[in-house]
Design an enzyme around this catalytic site. Structure first.
Site, PDB file in Angstrom:
ATOM      1  N   SER A 217    -142.954   0.021   6.097  1.00 26.87           N
ATOM      2  CA  SER A 217    -143.507   0.567   7.175  1.00 26.87           C
ATOM      3  C   SER A 217    -142.962   2.035   7.856  1.00 26.87           C
ATOM      4  O   SER A 217    -141.836   2.499   7.333  1.00 26.87           O
ATOM      5  CB  SER A 217    -143.387  -0.232   8.513  1.00 26.87           C
ATOM      6  OG  SER A 217    -144.055  -1.624   8.060  1.00 26.87           O
TER       7      SER A 217
HETATM    8  N1  SAH Z   1    -140.666  -5.303   6.698  1.00 26.14           N
HETATM    9  C1  SAH Z   1    -140.709  -4.590   5.312  1.00 26.14           C
HETATM   10  C2  SAH Z   1    -142.316  -4.211   4.846  1.00 26.14           C
HETATM   11  C3  SAH Z   1    -142.918  -5.456   4.688  1.00 26.14           C
HETATM   12  S1  SAH Z   1    -144.566  -5.236   3.939  1.00 26.14           S
HETATM   13  C4  SAH Z   1    -140.077  -3.562   5.225  1.00 26.14           C
HETATM   14  O1  SAH Z   1    -139.342  -3.051   5.949  1.00 26.14           O
HETATM   15  O2  SAH Z   1    -139.705  -2.992   4.070  1.00 26.14           O
HETATM   16  C5  SAH Z   1    -144.930  -7.012   4.044  1.00 26.14           C
HETATM   17  C6  SAH Z   1    -144.441  -7.821   3.199  1.00 26.14           C
HETATM   18  O3  SAH Z   1    -144.918  -9.123   3.330  1.00 26.14           O
HETATM   19  C7  SAH Z   1    -144.547  -7.632   1.676  1.00 26.14           C
HETATM   20  O4  SAH Z   1    -143.427  -7.570   1.014  1.00 26.14           O
HETATM   21  C8  SAH Z   1    -145.267  -8.754   1.299  1.00 26.14           C
HETATM   22  O5  SAH Z   1    -144.982  -9.400   0.026  1.00 26.14           O
HETATM   23  C9  SAH Z   1    -144.747  -9.855   2.393  1.00 26.14           C
HETATM   24  N2  SAH Z   1    -145.616 -11.164   2.595  1.00 26.14           N
HETATM   25  C10 SAH Z   1    -146.992 -11.082   2.403  1.00 26.14           C
HETATM   26  N3  SAH Z   1    -147.451 -12.490   2.719  1.00 26.14           N
HETATM   27  C11 SAH Z   1    -146.214 -13.048   3.132  1.00 26.14           C
HETATM   28  C12 SAH Z   1    -145.968 -14.505   3.188  1.00 26.14           C
HETATM   29  N4  SAH Z   1    -147.096 -15.556   3.343  1.00 26.14           N
HETATM   30  N5  SAH Z   1    -144.811 -15.068   3.217  1.00 26.14           N
HETATM   31  C13 SAH Z   1    -143.604 -14.055   3.063  1.00 26.14           C
HETATM   32  N6  SAH Z   1    -143.812 -12.788   2.808  1.00 26.14           N
HETATM   33  C14 SAH Z   1    -145.252 -12.494   2.926  1.00 26.14           C
END
Ligand code: SAH
Length: 199
Positions: free
Chosen positions: A42
């Site tokens: 993000s």
């Molecule tokens: N906070 C992160 C950004 C994450 S983007 C950062 O600072 O980089 C959202 C993430 O959620 C992605 O990596 C995606 O793979 C993960 N995601 C999506 N569905 C999920 C689930 N059910 N359980 C765990 N992770 C999940």
């Protein structure tokens, strides 16, 4: 003051360490960046604002759903007693595990798998941070939120979500407040979008 702790932790974070080499020169820009596997880190201002809303204290345990690059995880780890973080995509989870390990964090537990159902073994959590867009608030996450706890989660349709701040008072019903509009990649899982829904 908590804001001062947040600012101090923030100042120690280097976003360049959480993106691939070709993107390091633009890591300071306030924009989301790709981290591989169709996922994004993000924009820094949003990570800061979500963490300010979550308001983790030094004795709090935190559940994070969606580890991604581990950037938000590292910030939470500096501000709380322990972070339990779950990442669905194994390549990203392994990369974040290695990165956070190399940085020396000793208060992070990372699990690869579905986090839409939370991580019941360590519940309840004082704070829950969801960093992927939910179609609706996942009931298991609400169940795992401790009395007096706070949860921040983007909820709504795929193209635009409301960033919700959920607070569980010591008694009485949950309070849910919409703070602003945001756009996140989908939370995929039993309590999120199903892979078949993906457009
Ligand atoms: N906070 C992160 C950004 C994450 S983007 C950062 O600072 O980089 C959202 C993430 O959620 C992605 O990596 C995606 O793979 C993960 N995601 C999506 N569905 C999920 C689930 N059910 N359980 C765990 N992770 C999940």
């Amino acid at each position: 003051m908590r804001e001062k702790r947040l600012q101090a932790a923030w100042d120690r974070l280097d976003r360049r360490l959480f993106v691939d080499r070709p993107l390091q020169s633009v890591a300071h820009v306030d924009a989301p960046l790709p981290i591989g596997c169709g996922q994004t880190i993000s924009q820094p201002s949003l990570v800061f604002e979500m963490t300010r809303l979550l308001d983790p204290g030094p004795d709090d345990t935190v559940l994070e759903v969606g580890t991604g690059s581990g950037f938000q995880t590292a910030l939470l780890a500096m501000l709380s007693s322990h972070v339990y973080t779950v990442e669905r995509v194994s390549v990203l989870g392994e990369r974040a595990r290695e990165r956070l390990g190399n940085m020396g964090y000793s208060n992070i537990s990372l699990r690869i798998g579905d986090g839409s159902a939370g991580w019941p073994e360590h519940a309840p959590y004082h704070r829950i941070m969801v960093t992927a867009g939910c179609a609706a608030l996942p009931p298991p996450l609400l169940d795992q939120l401790a009395p007096g706890g706070r949860m921040v989660a983007p909820v709504g349709p795929r193209m635009e979500q409301d960033l919700l701040l959920v607070t569980r008072p010591l008694d009485g019903p949950l309070r849910i407040e919409s703070v602003m509009k945001v756009i996140f990649v989908e939370l995929v899982g039993p309590y999120g979008w199903s892979p078949a829904d993906r457009g």
